[in-house]
Design a protein around this motif. Structure first.
Motif, PDB file in Angstrom:
ATOM      1  N   SER A  80      -2.685   8.760   6.609  1.00 37.74           N
ATOM      2  CA  SER A  80      -3.432   7.321   6.730  1.00 37.74           C
ATOM      3  C   SER A  80      -3.586   6.763   5.463  1.00 37.74           C
ATOM      4  O   SER A  80      -3.840   5.576   5.195  1.00 37.74           O
ATOM      5  CB  SER A  80      -4.499   7.585   7.581  1.00 37.74           C
ATOM      6  OG  SER A  80      -5.381   8.446   7.132  1.00 37.74           O
ATOM      7  N   TYR A  81      -4.275   7.612   4.447  1.00 39.28           N
ATOM      8  CA  TYR A  81      -4.792   7.148   3.054  1.00 39.28           C
ATOM      9  C   TYR A  81      -3.843   6.660   2.166  1.00 39.28           C
ATOM     10  O   TYR A  81      -2.633   7.160   2.240  1.00 39.28           O
ATOM     11  CB  TYR A  81      -5.739   8.034   2.568  1.00 39.28           C
ATOM     12  CG  TYR A  81      -5.168   9.586   2.508  1.00 39.28           C
ATOM     13  CD1 TYR A  81      -4.171   9.989   1.704  1.00 39.28           C
ATOM     14  CD2 TYR A  81      -5.879  10.597   3.299  1.00 39.28           C
ATOM     15  CE1 TYR A  81      -3.681  11.292   1.444  1.00 39.28           C
ATOM     16  CE2 TYR A  81      -5.397  11.798   3.444  1.00 39.28           C
ATOM     17  CZ  TYR A  81      -4.266  12.019   2.464  1.00 39.28           C
ATOM     18  OH  TYR A  81      -3.722  13.577   2.326  1.00 39.28           O
ATOM     19  N   ASN A  82      -4.101   5.978   1.459  1.00 39.87           N
ATOM     20  CA  ASN A  82      -3.558   5.607   0.072  1.00 39.87           C
ATOM     21  C   ASN A  82      -3.162   6.704  -0.751  1.00 39.87           C
ATOM     22  O   ASN A  82      -3.992   7.472  -0.782  1.00 39.87           O
ATOM     23  CB  ASN A  82      -3.807   4.308  -0.958  1.00 39.87           C
ATOM     24  CG  ASN A  82      -4.001   3.165   0.018  1.00 39.87           C
ATOM     25  OD1 ASN A  82      -3.725   2.941   1.088  1.00 39.87           O
ATOM     26  ND2 ASN A  82      -3.779   2.194  -0.915  1.00 39.87           N
ATOM     27  N   GLY A  83      -1.979   7.033  -1.060  1.00 41.58           N
ATOM     28  CA  GLY A  83      -1.708   8.488  -1.945  1.00 41.58           C
ATOM     29  C   GLY A  83      -0.219   8.252  -2.554  1.00 41.58           C
ATOM     30  O   GLY A  83       0.533   7.663  -2.313  1.00 41.58           O
ATOM     31  N   TYR A  84      -0.236   8.669  -3.835  1.00 49.10           N
ATOM     32  CA  TYR A  84       0.904   8.773  -4.904  1.00 49.10           C
ATOM     33  C   TYR A  84       1.173  10.225  -5.035  1.00 49.10           C
ATOM     34  O   TYR A  84       1.831  10.817  -5.897  1.00 49.10           O
ATOM     35  CB  TYR A  84       0.404   8.338  -6.078  1.00 49.10           C
ATOM     36  CG  TYR A  84       0.425   6.658  -6.095  1.00 49.10           C
ATOM     37  CD1 TYR A  84       1.489   5.845  -6.378  1.00 49.10           C
ATOM     38  CD2 TYR A  84      -0.702   5.996  -5.866  1.00 49.10           C
ATOM     39  CE1 TYR A  84       1.495   4.632  -6.252  1.00 49.10           C
ATOM     40  CE2 TYR A  84      -0.838   4.604  -5.794  1.00 49.10           C
ATOM     41  CZ  TYR A  84       0.441   3.901  -5.999  1.00 49.10           C
ATOM     42  OH  TYR A  84       0.448   2.682  -6.198  1.00 49.10           O
ATOM     43  N   GLN A 134       0.731  -0.987   0.040  1.00 44.64           N
ATOM     44  CA  GLN A 134       0.000   0.077   0.225  1.00 44.64           C
ATOM     45  C   GLN A 134       0.976   1.182  -0.119  1.00 44.64           C
ATOM     46  O   GLN A 134       1.861   1.453   0.815  1.00 44.64           O
ATOM     47  CB  GLN A 134      -1.016   0.079   1.377  1.00 44.64           C
ATOM     48  CG  GLN A 134      -1.875  -1.236   1.228  1.00 44.64           C
ATOM     49  CD  GLN A 134      -3.240  -0.855   0.442  1.00 44.64           C
ATOM     50  OE1 GLN A 134      -4.010  -0.483   0.679  1.00 44.64           O
ATOM     51  NE2 GLN A 134      -3.099  -1.706  -0.795  1.00 44.64           N
ATOM     52  N   SER A 135       0.585   2.153  -0.985  1.00 43.58           N
ATOM     53  CA  SER A 135       1.576   3.378  -1.210  1.00 43.58           C
ATOM     54  C   SER A 135       1.060   4.465  -0.193  1.00 43.58           C
ATOM     55  O   SER A 135      -0.309   4.608  -0.470  1.00 43.58           O
ATOM     56  CB  SER A 135       1.652   3.822  -2.443  1.00 43.58           C
ATOM     57  OG  SER A 135       2.423   2.625  -3.215  1.00 43.58           O
ATOM     58  N   PRO A 191       1.771   8.530   1.533  1.00 45.30           N
ATOM     59  CA  PRO A 191       2.586   9.729   1.706  1.00 45.30           C
ATOM     60  C   PRO A 191       3.141   9.662   3.144  1.00 45.30           C
ATOM     61  O   PRO A 191       2.695   9.474   4.154  1.00 45.30           O
ATOM     62  CB  PRO A 191       1.668  10.768   1.681  1.00 45.30           C
ATOM     63  CG  PRO A 191       0.168  10.230   1.496  1.00 45.30           C
ATOM     64  CD  PRO A 191       0.369   9.111   1.478  1.00 45.30           C
TER      65      PRO A 191
END
Lengths: 92, 410
Positions: B294-298, B249-250, B252
């Motif tokens: 906490s959230y997935n982010g790119y 899971q990516s 920040p």
């Protein structure tokens, strides 16, 4: 910080919410019959797209209810929220 | 008093250290990702194995991803035997890296303190110290008064929300200048004849049965004998193209620096419980890292409330920081893994090797991973230090749980 639209409470600050990862991952219908490989997929494997992602959020210092959202993981923009008993909207 | 401006003692920015070649139509080895791990793999392929028909493909500019965005902490005080081997191997390579590369990397072994704030922290920390000693890793348990001697600006009074009850201390740990590390590896790889190709984004793969035969890029298709994926937070975008599922899971991961200050912080301090990790860069900025968003982010940026909480933690531990000003913040994209250990090794494709899942702590592993990855590619067999970190440990259950020693919340 951004505003997130809770389906019950309306727009609230991001800090009121808790992230729950990928949405629509159902508990196995017949857990006894799963192979180790299938268990690994259920327990550990989740999609990790760059772009639109259907995911779970909980309004944990508000109404404490879970809901789903379509969010873009590249821009962090929310494209819509929907309740757990609603169908995943198709991307427009 | 005529003082020097901050940073005056540092080496000048160099002229060009590597060529910018057009890609050839074919290479023995194609490394996807021109960050620290990709460049180190290239260097050790040439140096240890004489393999130089190699391309390193970088979608942006060289070492412009997490290599340019990290807090540069280098240590090897992980809990499990499997982790000790790879991280300690890496630390030993760091100790000789400046000579190996013939380039200043400003590796400063100023020691790392991992603070304990609760009774459970203390128990976990002492256990980790003993495990480290058994694995030949230098580690000590230090009491609060010794913490104060090692880092005088830490607040060890008992009336703060999370009082300092002691710390683990690894004297050989430290920091290095991340850009110089990347440039040093790139220069050596380039000298050996390896092509470093920037602005070259992988858009797909050609496959033939169990093999990948070519890599599609915006600069055309490049045939490849072997392929190594070293793309950190963007690994999933590549594995999705190959139809390989991973448990990554990516997220920040944010960090920040203060304005330049006189030397006030002689070591590196990390704290799991209040959650901040701090050192002072050679030039004088305080460098501080947070937990992941906490959230997935790119998006290579994160939410400001993470920075606010991190600053609150820092000011409680280091009251003197209240008078410092924040200069800039940034985020890298980290590929977190369920057991906070990396995934390195084979894939369902015979000639594709995976290197990912280092999450928040890949920088310290740069030389060690490069060494082992090069060995793995050259011998077509996982090096013993990376062998435990296979993808199929999530099926067998042989996880290497390093959430405690990883020291960054994720």
């Amino acid at each position: 910080m951004q505003l997130i639209e809770c389906p019950w409470c309306g727009p609230r600050e991001e800090t009121e919410f808790h992230y729950g990862g990928e949405a629509h991952v159902a508990y196995p219908a017949d857990p006894q019959s799963l192979t180790d490989e299938q268990w690994a997929q259920f327990v550990f494997y989740r999609a990790n797209p760059k772009g639109l992602f259907a995911e779970r959020w909980s309004h944990h210092v508000g109404c404490r209810r879970w809901f789903n959202a379509i969010r873009d993981t590249a821009t962090y923009q929310f494209h819509g929220v929907y309740r757990l008993d609603e169908q995943k909207p198709s991307p427009s | 008093m005529t003082g020097q401006p901050p940073g005056a003692h540092l080496p000048d920015h160099p002229d060009f250290l590597w060529r910018n070649p057009e890609p050839k139509s074919s290479y023995d080895v194609v490394i996807v990702g021109g960050g620290g791990h990709g460049l180190a793999t290239a260097h050790y392929l040439a140096k240890n194995h004489g393999i130089t028909n190699v391309a390193v493909l970088e979608k942006g500019w060289l070492a412009g991803g997490n290599m340019a965005r990290n807090t540069t902490i280098i240590r090897s005080n992980y809990l499990w035997d499997e982790s000790s081997k790879i991280y300690e191997h890496s630390l030993k390579l760091w100790e000789g890296l400046e000579e190996d590369l013939g380039y200043p990397i400003l590796f400063s072994q100023r020691g790392v303190l991992n603070l304990a704030h609760t009774l459970q922290d203390v128990r976990d920390s002492v256990r980790r110290v003993e495990a480290n000693k058994l694995n030949g890793v230098d580690a000590q348990w230090v009491e609060p008064d010794e913490v104060k001697k090692l880092c005088p600006i830490v607040n060890i009074s008992s009336d703060i929300r999370y009082p300092v009850l002691g710390a683990t201390y690894q004297p050989r740990a430290g920091i290095a200048k991340h850009d110089y590390v990347a440039w040093g590896f790139a220069r050596r790889a380039d000298e050996a004849g390896i092509d470093i190709i920037q602005n070259c984004e992988v858009t797909g793969f050609s496959t033939d049965g169990d093999k990948v035969t070519g890599v599609h890029t915006n600069l055309g298709t490049i045939a490849a004998g072997q392929v190594a994926l070293c793309a950190a937070g963007h690994t999933s975008t590549l594995t999705d193209m190959l139809g390989i599922r991973t448990p990554l899971q990516s997220h920040p991961l944010q960090a920040l620096v203060s304005e330049l200050l006189e030397p006030v912080h002689p070591t590196v301090v990390m704290s799991n419980a209040v959650h901040v990790y701090v050192s002072q860069a050679h030039k004088g900025e305080l460098v501080m890292g947070a937990g992941v968003d906490s959230y997935n982010g790119y998006g290579q940026r994160g939410a400001f409330h993470i920075i606010e909480r991190q600053m609150a933690a820092a000011v409680e531990l280091f009251p003197v920081f209240a008078r410092a000003h924040l200069l800039r913040t940034w985020a890298g994209i980290v590929d977190t893994c369920p057991d906070a250990s990396p995934i390195v090794g084979r894939t369902p494709y015979d000639n594709v090797y995976l290197n990912c899942g280092w999450g928040t702590g890949g920088f310290k592993a740069t030389p060690g991973l490069g060494w082992c990855m090069a060995d793995t590619i050259a011998n077509d067999q996982p090096h013993e230090y990376i062998a435990p970190f296979t993808l199929d440990r999530f099926v067998t259950g042989a996880l290497v749980d390093e959430h405690g020693a990883a020291a960054v919340a994720h």
